[in-house]
Design a protein around this motif. Sequence first.
Motif, short mmCIF file in Angstrom:
data_model
loop_
_atom_site.label_atom_id
_atom_site.label_comp_id
_atom_site.label_asym_id
_atom_site.label_seq_id
_atom_site.Cartn_x
_atom_site.Cartn_y
_atom_site.Cartn_z
N ASP A 322 -33.35 49.20 100.96
CA ASP A 322 -32.16 48.40 100.67
C ASP A 322 -32.52 47.17 99.84
N MET A 323 -31.58 46.74 99.02
CA MET A 323 -31.80 45.62 98.11
C MET A 323 -30.58 44.70 98.17
N ALA A 324 -30.81 43.40 98.43
CA ALA A 324 -29.74 42.41 98.48
C ALA A 324 -29.75 41.59 97.19
N VAL A 325 -28.60 41.52 96.52
CA VAL A 325 -28.47 40.84 95.24
C VAL A 325 -27.42 39.75 95.35
N GLU A 326 -27.71 38.58 94.78
CA GLU A 326 -26.74 37.48 94.79
C GLU A 326 -26.60 36.92 93.37
N LEU A 327 -25.35 36.77 92.92
CA LEU A 327 -25.05 36.13 91.65
C LEU A 327 -24.32 34.84 91.95
N SER A 328 -24.87 33.70 91.53
CA SER A 328 -24.27 32.42 91.82
C SER A 328 -24.40 31.50 90.61
N GLY A 329 -23.74 30.34 90.71
CA GLY A 329 -23.78 29.38 89.63
C GLY A 329 -22.38 29.03 89.15
N THR A 330 -22.32 28.18 88.12
CA THR A 330 -21.03 27.70 87.63
C THR A 330 -20.27 28.76 86.86
N GLY A 331 -20.95 29.74 86.32
CA GLY A 331 -20.24 30.80 85.60
C GLY A 331 -21.18 31.63 84.76
N GLY A 332 -20.64 32.76 84.29
CA GLY A 332 -21.41 33.66 83.47
C GLY A 332 -20.69 34.99 83.37
N ASN A 333 -21.05 35.76 82.37
CA ASN A 333 -20.47 37.09 82.15
C ASN A 333 -21.53 38.14 82.45
N PHE A 334 -21.31 38.92 83.50
CA PHE A 334 -22.29 39.89 83.97
C PHE A 334 -21.78 41.31 83.77
N THR A 335 -22.68 42.16 83.27
CA THR A 335 -22.45 43.61 83.26
C THR A 335 -23.49 44.23 84.18
N LEU A 336 -23.04 44.86 85.25
CA LEU A 336 -23.93 45.47 86.23
C LEU A 336 -23.87 46.98 86.09
N ILE A 337 -25.02 47.59 85.83
CA ILE A 337 -25.10 49.04 85.62
C ILE A 337 -25.98 49.64 86.71
N VAL A 389 -17.23 39.99 85.80
CA VAL A 389 -18.18 40.97 86.31
C VAL A 389 -17.67 42.35 85.92
N LYS A 390 -18.46 43.06 85.11
CA LYS A 390 -18.13 44.43 84.72
C LYS A 390 -19.06 45.37 85.47
N LEU A 391 -18.49 46.37 86.13
CA LEU A 391 -19.27 47.33 86.89
C LEU A 391 -19.26 48.67 86.14
N ARG A 392 -20.45 49.20 85.90
CA ARG A 392 -20.59 50.46 85.18
C ARG A 392 -21.61 51.34 85.89
N THR A 393 -21.57 52.62 85.61
CA THR A 393 -22.55 53.56 86.17
C THR A 393 -23.24 54.30 85.03
N GLN A 394 -24.37 54.87 85.34
CA GLN A 394 -25.08 55.69 84.34
C GLN A 394 -25.74 56.88 85.03
#
Length: 394
Positions: A322-337, A389-394
Amino acid sequence: SVPAVSPEPVDDQNTDAIPQPAAESHPEPSSGSQSPPVDPILSKPALTSSPLKTPDPGISSQGKHVKSGHQRRSGCLRAGTFVGLFALVALVLIVVGLGSFCAAAGGSLGSNVGAPFESLVSLLSQNIEVGETVTDTISIPLPEDVSSPYRLDIEVAASEFRLMSGATDVILEGTVTYNVDILKPKIVSNGQRIRLMSEGTDSELFLLVASDFVRSDITNEWDLRLGDTPMALGLDTGTAEASIDFGPVAITDLTYNHSGANSVDLTFSEPNGVEMNTFDFRSLPARRVTMTGLANTRADNLRWDVAGGEYTLVFDGQLNADMAVELSGTGGNFTLIIPKNASAQVAIENSAVTSDAAGEWVQDDNSSYLLPNVGPLISIDVKLESGTVKLRTQ
């Protein structure tokens, strides 16, 4: 030949983050000669260098050194300098962004808004003397006791940074090419902790980073290869353009600070040789950050703390736990694949963050998404104050 010189001592109390340099010490002069202490890690004698200056152990030089007209002190960018650097980078981005917006809108402000700032930096940067290009060879030998954990910190001010795996029988090897004397690399060690950084003082490196925005004649290219013995690794790439490829490495903890402005390309092309406790990435507004092979990190926890920018995170590779991921901060544009056959869940805490899912993602409610597969779980907690936050699969 030049006699070996022991590396400068450094405080090693804080090993969980990019370390801050120790305060300078000024020992009282003594009447007799005293042999320098021998560090157990840098046990090899210093390589040959220019007779103008005694090199750090593990560094050899080729080329002509630029003479400096003032006395340097040891150390690198301190906490106060980072605050000033962050503010300067932010100001540059605001000026450039405002100018681009106004130019696109057809106004005259676009061509004038950045002129005063650039003129000021250009004036100050005239004190930076560019000389002949010099290439120093870096070689940091293995510690005598490789069974004990050690930490390596690499601190780069600006320009270009490349790091790959592939070094054998050493902790780190490679070259640093520069044409400003304050960018000469040096090695500082204390026990099981080693730092590779530039020689310049806080104010010198601060001015050089600012000058890098308006001058094209400054060279500072770091091309390094990492060994495969277990280590905690700290990277601080300043405003440099960074390209990193971790192949067969063994990193127990990875801390990465990036001051923004330029792009970062990082990949774990092969599985990490050991389980990683934490992968911690912090950045000011970055032009583009792309990270791939994140499942290969074998990290229990991965954190991104950012203040704007474009981020593409690809969780491909071998996921064994298992892997725990955290995205924090004032802002940003993330694409998660994420691979379509992986098991994952994403929770978005702030309604100010815009989400968009495509592929095999299933929306559980307004703020959570699932990839309902069997296997180790990638759990992503989005705590950004704003952004997308954009969620994509591959």
